[in-house]
Write a protein that holds these residues in place. Sequence first.
Motif, short mmCIF file in Angstrom:
data_model
loop_
_atom_site.label_atom_id
_atom_site.label_comp_id
_atom_site.label_asym_id
_atom_site.label_seq_id
_atom_site.Cartn_x
_atom_site.Cartn_y
_atom_site.Cartn_z
N GLY A 141 0.85 -1.19 0.00
CA GLY A 141 0.00 0.00 0.00
C GLY A 141 0.88 1.23 0.00
O GLY A 141 2.08 1.17 -0.29
N THR A 142 0.28 2.36 0.33
CA THR A 142 0.97 3.64 0.36
C THR A 142 0.71 4.29 1.71
O THR A 142 -0.34 4.07 2.32
CB THR A 142 0.46 4.56 -0.77
N GLY A 143 1.67 5.03 2.20
CA GLY A 143 1.51 5.79 3.44
C GLY A 143 2.22 7.12 3.32
O GLY A 143 2.95 7.37 2.35
N PHE A 144 2.03 7.98 4.32
CA PHE A 144 2.67 9.30 4.26
C PHE A 144 2.83 9.86 5.67
O PHE A 144 2.02 9.58 6.57
CB PHE A 144 1.87 10.27 3.38
N LEU A 145 3.87 10.63 5.85
CA LEU A 145 4.19 11.21 7.14
C LEU A 145 3.32 12.44 7.42
O LEU A 145 3.15 13.31 6.57
CB LEU A 145 5.66 11.63 7.19
N VAL A 185 -4.73 -1.72 4.88
CA VAL A 185 -3.33 -1.98 4.54
C VAL A 185 -2.59 -2.50 5.77
O VAL A 185 -1.80 -3.45 5.68
CB VAL A 185 -2.65 -0.71 4.00
N LEU A 186 -2.84 -1.90 6.92
CA LEU A 186 -2.15 -2.26 8.15
C LEU A 186 -3.18 -2.35 9.28
O LEU A 186 -3.31 -1.44 10.10
CB LEU A 186 -1.08 -1.21 8.46
N PRO A 187 -3.92 -3.47 9.35
CA PRO A 187 -5.05 -3.54 10.27
C PRO A 187 -4.69 -3.84 11.72
O PRO A 187 -5.50 -3.57 12.61
CB PRO A 187 -5.90 -4.67 9.69
#
Length: 348
Positions: A164-168, A180-182
């Motif tokens: 998946g994608t994430g952001f700070l 994505v990160l359960p």
Amino acid sequence: MVELTVEERQRLVTVLASIPVLATESGRAEILTLAGLGELVPHMDVTGPPLVAASRIVTHLSTYGRISRDQEALGRLLNLASTLTGREQQDFMAALLLEHRMMVPVSPSRPVSSWRGPDSPGGIEEKIITSNTLRPVHFLEQALTAARSVCHVEVRKGARGWTGTGFLVGDDLLLTNEHVLPSQDLLTGTRFLFNYEDDSAGRPKPVESVSPLDGGYFLADRSLDFTLVQLAGRPAERWGRLILADSPPQVGERVNIIQHPGGQPKQIALQSNFVEYLDDTVIQYVTATLPGSSGSPVLSDDWQVCAVHHAGGDLREPSTGNRYFRNEGFRTCQILKQLPSDLRARLS
């Protein structure tokens, strides 16, 4: 300040009021924005019939003064408006620009009939503005700055894995989707890869893998499909962070999505990304995403995060129940409400 004569002002107001795109409030705001005067629009009254609105606009801009050393605010509008009129009106506005030293006029355009083919549609001679796609060049610099804080999320659980994608959003806080990160137990098999992108020659850049902080914050919310996780080493000092917006773009405006579609190196969707639905909880928009884009920041044109992208396809519009082929993100204002006060403070 521009001091027009009574005759000049009357004729100018009449010319502006006759331009079709200036017949509506939205068209007036669009033209002013195209002219580089968007910051003045919230302080102007652009409502009312065309003649009334044109008079108010001329008054406001002529008294506002200079935008820069060589350009008057009214000159900016006249230079653009002249491209939407006939040659006689172009000559009139060019003369005003020079006489009152507002700015140098643009080169007059050739009549459309000089290049129009015999089979061209009859309406081709009329200039039509649908949507402003012009952006200052620094818009691209801002995009690159925003993109630094977006990372590729790689999750492994036994023989299974997904991306998946994430952001700070803080010095060491990262936002992604709950799907994505359960759960926190997945962190031991999760990598957060920053700088996973290609350079201008198409070569992979060096990637930095950042680990979650042992015993750090972990908050997952299924209803709004978000997970907030604390990373080790204050990665925002190297990669920057994104700001969560207080208000979203409106229907018809654009959003930009920085993402890792299909688990690929970082990409950005910039062009035909229009908001088509908005309520207190979700934003629905048309854009290009793929599996792997989940958890991406949905960014307004000032590069603040208005939503976290989480789904796409044949989606139901909440207020009507109708189905549309769109993408969807949960609004950041609702996500912020679900955070404990100490976490909210760290995102301000």
